[in-house]
Design a protein around this motif. Structure first.
Motif: not given
Length: 516
Positions: A258, A262, A276
């Motif tokens: 993640a 991002k 995200v």
């Protein structure tokens, strides 16, 4: 229209699901150790010349030699070959393509023996991933894809995406790129570049050129066959190609992934960074968001799509066949022609979705329900073109034949996505008989004892049906789970999986890898 991306990060693979208005339209899997992805650039070695095929087989490190046809060498192959030889000779020193003198284009009607010989080192790019028994398909017309532009060394021209409709915008972008691109570099301007300012395009162009030139600084130390420049991973490539204002959410079940996504989005579209989201929880992310259920219902031989109508999808060596059936669907007051048109129009939507979802390539023949009206057949053809316009893969659609058949060709660059939806019963192993339910916990305990003894694992995860999980965790102090932990000196976590059969159970280690 709203798009969402769901990314399931597992120890050995990443599964990516693309949703369009909450409906699953694409699924792709990427192994952690994947090799020979489309876009990867390799330094290979010519193993065999095939004059009869006007092609060569090149060793790029795959178990089978890759295929390179003369027509895929590219017009500026001689210049590329000259650049490679100079890069190998100049250890640690970069070569500026802008200062090179381009060689003449190769003859488009020439022979492979005129430009290649066995044992020669050659720079190639993967055009098709290994499919079935075939090795990768290669080309030597190198390109590096960015979000707004595609860089093509030695091409020395600017091309604009045909999907851009505005003549003024096409002219603006062409003049802009011609003014900022270095000599001997070609550029293809992508549709998403519409309205972009010169600073943003110049920054991306410089980044692609730097990436290309830096990959050759130490090429002298590379022992062919070897990867020279890898395409970005599948997740990032999908974001690069399709991320737009319609994206509302990107769900990821891994904190590190993640953060990486991002960071990447902040570099290409800072305003979308907040979409995200890191999803936590005991259940797998695909179960939490209903993706697993959509996958199970969308793959398989028979696919239902509307009011009892369904598709039958068959695969052969030569092509794919899709049969449209109305099933028990009927509407009072409508004649047969009207019913056939309604079913066919709905089927066109589902066929277009299935082609993307399964990534079916090659020749596809669709047998629609017969319609007598030429106007209705034209409506169906236009509907199919409209639905397939969302497909990023190159394709071609022919009008309905007099037999009601529609032929579609779709570029195949990687193996077809296939999900087995019919499974062998995990409880009875296909015999139709199971052991008494009252013995289930005894069987689980026996398996636990065996695992502790043989695997030396100190932390285990037991995955079971929610009913069984509740029974094992029943109580407060004297639960079965606590008893097992105390007896076998192991930390045990019980996870409820709704998709499991009542008598089904699996053990995993602390990293969620299944222990067989």
């Amino acid at each position: 229209m709203s798009n969402e991306l769901v990314i399931d990060v597992q120890p050995n693979e990443i599964v990516i699901a693309l949703l369009d208005n909450k409906q699953l339209v694409e699924v792709s899997k990427e192994k952690s150790n994947i090799q020979f992805a489309v876009g990867d650039i390799y330094l290979g070695k010519v193993k065999k010349i095939m004059p009869g095929l006007n092609a060569a087989f090149v060793d790029v490190g795959y178990e089978k030699d890759a295929f390179l046809h003369y027509l895929d060498l590219g017009h500026q192959f001689l210049t590329l070959n000259k650049f490679l030889q100079q890069a190998i000779a100049r250890k640690g020193r970069g070569i500026s393509i802008s200062k090179m003198k381009l060689e003449e284009d190769i003859d488009k009607n020439g022979k492979i023996t005129d430009v290649l010989k066995s044992g020669q080192y050659i720079l190639v790019q993967v055009a098709k991933e290994p499919i079935s028994t075939k090795g990768p398909r290669l080309c030597s017309e190198i390109s590096l894809a960015g979000r707004n532009i595609v860089l093509m060394p030695f091409a020395n021209k600017v091309s604009i995406s045909q999907k851009l409709k505005s003549t003024e915008e096409k002219s603006r972008l062409k003049q802009l790129l011609q003014s900022i691109k270095p000599k001997n570099y070609g550029v293809i301007v992508r549709t998403v570049a519409e309205g972009k300012r010169v600073a943003e395009l110049d920054k991306e162009l410089r980044g692609l050129i730097e990436r290309w030139e830096n990959s050759f600084l130490n090429i002298r130390d590379i022992n062919p066959p070897s990867l020279v420049l890898g395409e970005m991973n599948r997740t990032t490539a999908i974001l690069r190609d399709i991320l737009n204002s319609s994206f509302e959410n990107i769900y990821v079940n891994d904190a590190a992934a993640a953060a990486d996504i991002k960071q990447y989005i902040s570099s290409i579209a800072p305003e979308k960074e907040k979409i995200v989201k890191h999803v936590k929880g005991e259940l797998p992310i695909f179960d939490q968001l209903g993706i697993d259920k959509q996958i199970k219902s969308s793959f398989g031989k028979t696919v239902s799509f509307k009011s009892g109508a369904y598709l039958i999808i068959e695969h052969t060596e030569a092509f794919h066949v899709i049969d449209v059936n109305s099933g028990n669907r009927s509407k009072a007051g409508n004649d047969q022609e009207t019913n056939a048109l309604e079913v066919n129009l709905a089927a066109a939507e589902e066929v277009a979705r299935q082609l993307r979802l399964r990534d079916m390539g090659g020749i596809i023949v669709v047998d629609f329900i017969d319609m007598h009206s030429a106007e209705n057949r034209h409506k169906l053809f236009e509907k199919m073109k409209e639905m397939m316009s969302k497909d990023r893969t190159k394709h071609n659609i022919l009008p309905l034949s007099k037999f009601g058949l529609m032929q579609i060709t779709r570029q195949r660059v990687r193996p077809e996505m296939n999900v087995a939806v019919l499974e062998k019963c995990p409880t009875c192993q296909g015999t139709g008989e199971i052991s008494p339910a009252v013995l289930l916990t005894d069987q689980i305990e026996d398996q636990l004892a065996s695992l502790v003894e043989t695997s030396q694992e100190k932390q285990l995860i037991l995955k079971v049906h929610p009913f069984v999980a509740s029974y094992i965790n029943q109580g407060f102090f004297k639960t079965l789970r606590r008893q097992w932990q105390s007896t076998y000196k192991v930390k045990l976590k019980v996870k409820a999986i709704p998709s499991y059969d009542l008598m089904m159970y699996r053990f995993s280690d602390k990293d969620n890898r299944r222990i067989k």
